[in-house]
Design an enzyme around this catalytic site. Structure first.
Site, PDB file in Angstrom:
ATOM      1  N   GLU A  95       0.833  -1.198   0.000  1.00  0.00           N
ATOM      2  CA  GLU A  95       0.000   0.000   0.000  1.00  0.00           C
ATOM      3  C   GLU A  95       0.864   1.243   0.000  1.00  0.00           C
ATOM      4  O   GLU A  95       1.963   1.240   0.553  1.00  0.00           O
ATOM      5  CB  GLU A  95      -0.842   0.038   1.278  1.00  0.00           C
ATOM      6  CG  GLU A  95      -1.715  -1.159   1.459  1.00  0.00           C
ATOM      7  CD  GLU A  95      -2.305  -1.228   2.857  1.00  0.00           C
ATOM      8  OE1 GLU A  95      -2.893  -2.264   3.175  1.00  0.00           O
ATOM      9  OE2 GLU A  95      -2.161  -0.268   3.630  1.00  0.00           O
ATOM     10  N   CYS A 108       2.956   8.291   2.009  1.00  0.00           N
ATOM     11  CA  CYS A 108       3.416   7.272   2.954  1.00  0.00           C
ATOM     12  C   CYS A 108       3.741   6.015   2.143  1.00  0.00           C
ATOM     13  O   CYS A 108       2.881   5.466   1.457  1.00  0.00           O
ATOM     14  CB  CYS A 108       2.315   7.003   3.977  1.00  0.00           C
ATOM     15  SG  CYS A 108       2.726   5.688   5.118  1.00  0.00           S
ATOM     16  N   CYS A 119       4.141  -6.545  15.300  1.00  0.00           N
ATOM     17  CA  CYS A 119       3.506  -5.867  16.437  1.00  0.00           C
ATOM     18  C   CYS A 119       2.091  -6.436  16.580  1.00  0.00           C
ATOM     19  O   CYS A 119       1.403  -6.655  15.573  1.00  0.00           O
ATOM     20  CB  CYS A 119       3.439  -4.364  16.185  1.00  0.00           C
ATOM     21  SG  CYS A 119       5.063  -3.629  15.991  1.00  0.00           S
ATOM     22  N   CYS A 122      -0.991  -4.728  14.852  1.00  0.00           N
ATOM     23  CA  CYS A 122      -0.841  -4.248  13.472  1.00  0.00           C
ATOM     24  C   CYS A 122      -1.178  -5.327  12.452  1.00  0.00           C
ATOM     25  O   CYS A 122      -0.647  -6.438  12.511  1.00  0.00           O
ATOM     26  CB  CYS A 122       0.602  -3.793  13.274  1.00  0.00           C
ATOM     27  SG  CYS A 122       0.980  -3.392  11.566  1.00  0.00           S
ATOM     28  N   CYS A 335      -1.719   0.608   9.106  1.00  0.00           N
ATOM     29  CA  CYS A 335      -0.957   0.022   8.019  1.00  0.00           C
ATOM     30  C   CYS A 335      -1.354  -1.432   7.796  1.00  0.00           C
ATOM     31  O   CYS A 335      -1.567  -2.183   8.714  1.00  0.00           O
ATOM     32  CB  CYS A 335       0.538   0.149   8.273  1.00  0.00           C
ATOM     33  SG  CYS A 335       1.056  -0.455   9.866  1.00  0.00           S
TER      34      CYS A 335
HETATM   35  S1  SF4 Z   1       4.452  -2.387  10.011  1.00  0.00           S
HETATM   36 FE1  SF4 Z   1       3.206  -3.049  11.758  1.00  0.00          FE
HETATM   37  S2  SF4 Z   1       4.250  -4.881  12.536  1.00  0.00           S
HETATM   38 FE2  SF4 Z   1       5.724  -3.761  11.273  1.00  0.00          FE
HETATM   39  S3  SF4 Z   1       6.829  -2.423  12.667  1.00  0.00           S
HETATM   40 FE3  SF4 Z   1       5.131  -1.214  11.816  1.00  0.00          FE
HETATM   41  S4  SF4 Z   1       3.482  -1.465  13.324  1.00  0.00           S
HETATM   42 FE4  SF4 Z   1       4.979  -3.096  13.738  1.00  0.00          FE
END
Ligand code: SF4
Length: 351
Positions: A95, A108, A119, A122, A335
């Site tokens: 993306e 971005c 994470c 995420c 994201c």
């Molecule tokens: S893209 Fe998502 S999983 Fe990767 S560092 Fe960033 S927040 Fe963490």
């Protein structure tokens, strides 16, 4: 040359173009023309390079991967933010987001397909890393955005999918191709690299001595809370992250920004704000608060009152703090959400 070994046109350096031109028996000035088409005019379709002879255009299209991604879908929010889902040549998707504000336009960009940091809150990290993006694939995201807005943005943030510092070589090259005057010539101070706190990469970036900004996703002011959000394998102790921030500031003179995703009941208490304020003060850093934009994980956005209180505590401690406007929240702005939706077969809708 097999497709797998071909290089992306928009990842070519000046030396590589010169060597290629010489190998094709063309006069040296063709190299400047080709570089001008790619990086100044942002045209990567050889057939459109009107001042090149047909045989050279054909050779370019045979020897390089010219357009390596297509916009598969675009989701626009009422506030003007639009998120492009780009289908890559191997079928993977990333993306890029175009974020307008009254005084600036920001792109971005993603640095990886998936993300190895994983994470817990995420969507991008849910399935881990699929592969690194090539420098040219990052530059091409930039070009897609430029074509959409009809010009250059004011800022670029490498804050899309991926931990860019774990794809350092390609990220470094993409920054070089964007910044250096012989290529795009975009100001380094207008570029921000985001990291989850990957300490070796922060130091490596500092050693480049470029004036790019560094945004560190701290998300917690103590290691125990951070451990609830970021798995062990790529999480560094806050102490080491702060040392690397200091090193970055010394090497580049740039102020650090701490990104802090506010999550209900996890890191949004007054005590968290006070600890964060103390860290930010010591590091002369700005803080960017991002109220959690819910994905599928079991985390939630704090109530507005809690968010405002958190911000007020930081402000009372004289910390420069911004509450990120939730641009794109209606378009799966956290994201990886758009990519995750497509992967699961759910179709994105224009909202
Ligand atoms: S893209 Fe998502 S999983 Fe990767 S560092 Fe960033 S927040 Fe963490």
């Amino acid at each position: 040359m097999s497709a797998a070994s071909k290089q992306l046109l928009c990842s070519l350096t000046a030396d590589e173009v010169k060597t290629w031109v010489a190998a094709h028996g063309a006069p040296a000035f063709r190299a400047s023309q080709i570089l001008d088409w790619i990086y100044k005019k942002r045209i990567i379709t050889p057939n459109l390079m009107s001042n090149l002879p047909p045989d050279l255009r054909l050779a370019l299209s045979e020897d390089f991967i010219c357009v390596s991604s297509v916009i598969e879908s675009e989701v626009a929010a009422g506030d003007g933010t639009s998120k492009l889902l780009l289908r890559l040549r191997d079928g993977e998707a990333v993306e890029m987001v175009i974020i307008p504000a009254p005084d600036r336009m920001t792109f971005c960009l993603s640095t990886q397909v998936g993300c190895p940091v994983q994470c817990r809150f995420c969507a991008s990290g849910a399935d881990g890393l699929v592969r690194n993006l090539d420098a040219g694939e990052m530059v091409e995201q930039f070009f897609h955005g430029c074509a959409k807005i009809g010009g250059l943005p004011d800022n670029v943030v490498f804050m899309g999918i991926g931990e860019g510092l774990l794809n350092f070589g390609n990220l470094e090259k993409a920054i070089r191709l964007l910044c250096d005057s012989e290529y795009v010539g975009f100001g380094a101070r207008r570029i921000t690299v985001s990291t989850s706190g990957f300490v070796p990469g922060m130091r490596q970036l500092a050693d480049l001595g470029r004036q790019v900004n560094l945004a560190v996703s701290l998300h917690a002011a103590d290691d125990a809370t951070r451990a609830a959000l970021i798995p062990d394998k790529l999480r560094y102790p806050i102490r080491e992250i702060l040392d690397a921030c200091e090193y970055y500031r010394e090497k580049t003179g740039r102020m650090i920004t701490f990104e802090y995703t506010l999550i209900d009941g996890i890191n949004d208490k007054s005590g968290d704000a006070e600890k964060l304020a103390a860290i930010a003060k010591r590091m002369h850093a700005k803080v960017n608060l991002i109220p959690y934009n819910q994905t599928t994980a079991d985390f939630h956005r704090p109530p507005d009152k809690v968010i405002r209180n958190f911000q007020a505590i930081l402000e009372r401690c004289d910390i420069q703090v911004t509450l990120r406007m939730e641009k794109g929240s209606k378009v799966s702005a956290a994201c990886g959400q758009l990519r995750a939706k497509h992967a699961s077969g759910e179709h994105s809708k224009q909202e």
